[in-house]
Design a protein around this motif. Sequence first.
Motif, mmCIF file in Angstrom:
data_model
loop_
_atom_site.group_PDB
_atom_site.id
_atom_site.type_symbol
_atom_site.label_atom_id
_atom_site.label_comp_id
_atom_site.label_asym_id
_atom_site.label_seq_id
_atom_site.Cartn_x
_atom_site.Cartn_y
_atom_site.Cartn_z
ATOM 1 N N HIS A 135 2.691 10.363 -9.878
ATOM 2 C CA HIS A 135 2.069 10.786 -11.037
ATOM 3 C C HIS A 135 0.901 11.818 -10.772
ATOM 4 C CE1 HIS A 135 3.301 7.775 -13.825
ATOM 5 N NE2 HIS A 135 3.696 6.745 -12.737
ATOM 6 N N TYR A 136 0.494 11.913 -9.567
ATOM 7 C CA TYR A 136 -0.280 13.308 -9.430
ATOM 8 C C TYR A 136 0.186 14.129 -8.002
ATOM 9 C CZ TYR A 136 -3.296 10.577 -12.422
ATOM 10 O OH TYR A 136 -3.745 10.043 -13.502
ATOM 11 N N PRO A 137 1.133 14.727 -8.310
ATOM 12 C CA PRO A 137 1.897 15.490 -7.043
ATOM 13 C C PRO A 137 0.774 16.537 -6.715
ATOM 14 C CG PRO A 137 2.863 16.323 -9.174
ATOM 15 C CD PRO A 137 1.963 14.969 -9.500
ATOM 16 N N GLU A 138 -0.190 16.993 -7.486
ATOM 17 C CA GLU A 138 -1.102 18.141 -6.928
ATOM 18 C C GLU A 138 -2.049 17.774 -5.919
ATOM 19 O OE1 GLU A 138 -2.709 16.520 -10.911
ATOM 20 O OE2 GLU A 138 -0.717 16.700 -9.992
ATOM 21 N N TYR A 139 -2.191 16.380 -6.005
ATOM 22 C CA TYR A 139 -3.239 15.657 -5.202
ATOM 23 C C TYR A 139 -2.907 15.895 -3.691
ATOM 24 C CZ TYR A 139 -5.552 13.760 -9.048
ATOM 25 O OH TYR A 139 -6.294 13.507 -10.313
ATOM 26 N N GLY A 140 -3.928 16.053 -2.855
ATOM 27 C CA GLY A 140 -3.721 16.108 -1.402
ATOM 28 C C GLY A 140 -3.496 14.394 -0.942
ATOM 29 N N ILE A 170 0.811 -1.007 0.069
ATOM 30 C CA ILE A 170 -0.019 -0.054 0.078
ATOM 31 C C ILE A 170 0.889 1.301 0.090
ATOM 32 C CG2 ILE A 170 -1.656 1.399 1.396
ATOM 33 C CD1 ILE A 170 -2.922 -1.067 2.039
ATOM 34 N N LYS A 171 1.761 1.278 0.897
ATOM 35 C CA LYS A 171 2.768 2.488 0.913
ATOM 36 C C LYS A 171 3.348 2.681 -0.273
ATOM 37 C CE LYS A 171 6.507 4.447 3.374
ATOM 38 N NZ LYS A 171 7.446 4.213 4.385
ATOM 39 N N SER A 172 4.086 1.698 -1.199
ATOM 40 C CA SER A 172 4.854 2.026 -2.471
ATOM 41 C C SER A 172 3.662 2.354 -3.487
ATOM 42 C CB SER A 172 5.438 0.798 -2.610
ATOM 43 O OG SER A 172 4.878 -0.440 -2.930
ATOM 44 N N CYS A 173 2.400 1.646 -3.351
ATOM 45 C CA CYS A 173 1.448 2.224 -4.427
ATOM 46 C C CYS A 173 1.103 3.733 -4.270
ATOM 47 C CB CYS A 173 0.295 1.209 -4.102
ATOM 48 S SG CYS A 173 0.542 -0.479 -4.842
ATOM 49 N N LYS A 174 0.923 3.986 -2.984
ATOM 50 C CA LYS A 174 0.734 5.622 -2.934
ATOM 51 C C LYS A 174 1.827 6.411 -3.349
ATOM 52 C CE LYS A 174 -2.103 5.306 1.367
ATOM 53 N NZ LYS A 174 -2.308 5.395 2.956
ATOM 54 N N GLU A 175 3.063 6.019 -3.103
ATOM 55 C CA GLU A 175 4.112 6.798 -3.689
ATOM 56 C C GLU A 175 4.274 6.818 -5.252
ATOM 57 O OE1 GLU A 175 7.662 4.824 -2.044
ATOM 58 O OE2 GLU A 175 7.160 5.208 -0.037
ATOM 59 N N ILE A 176 3.627 5.701 -5.643
ATOM 60 C CA ILE A 176 3.545 5.550 -7.258
ATOM 61 C C ILE A 176 2.410 6.712 -7.853
ATOM 62 C CG2 ILE A 176 2.596 4.259 -9.321
ATOM 63 C CD1 ILE A 176 3.926 2.000 -8.132
#
Length: 119
Positions: free
Chosen positions: A88-93, A78-84
């Motif tokens: 790809h979406y650095p603007e998301y909170g 889960i943590k590495s998936c969140k990093e992916i």
Amino acid sequence: MTDIASFNNFELRQASYYSNACYFLGLIDENLKLTPLGEDIMSDPKSAKVRIYELIIKHEFIGQIFAKIALYPKRKVIKSCKEIVRFHYPEYGEAVIDRRTKCLIGWCEEIIEYMKKKD
């Protein structure tokens, strides 16, 4: 969008999400009309699900998540998936990152379960 929500008995937000996913995969254009790829896939309803799953797996971004889910237990990735997703979406909170990650993991798990049943 309202037509899609009504037809599928979705909430408007849910219809928007699925429409965005179809756009993301190149199945519809910005006017919600089927692209040539979308028309080709939908021309054979029996194989449409498998072909859409193939698009998801082959997609550079989602394919990374799929590979992790396929190879490792969910609780470990889960943590590495969140990093992916964050990459790809650095603007998301963080709340959106969490929701997107859970949804993408869910797609990948659904595909894996489908593949298991097909064996």
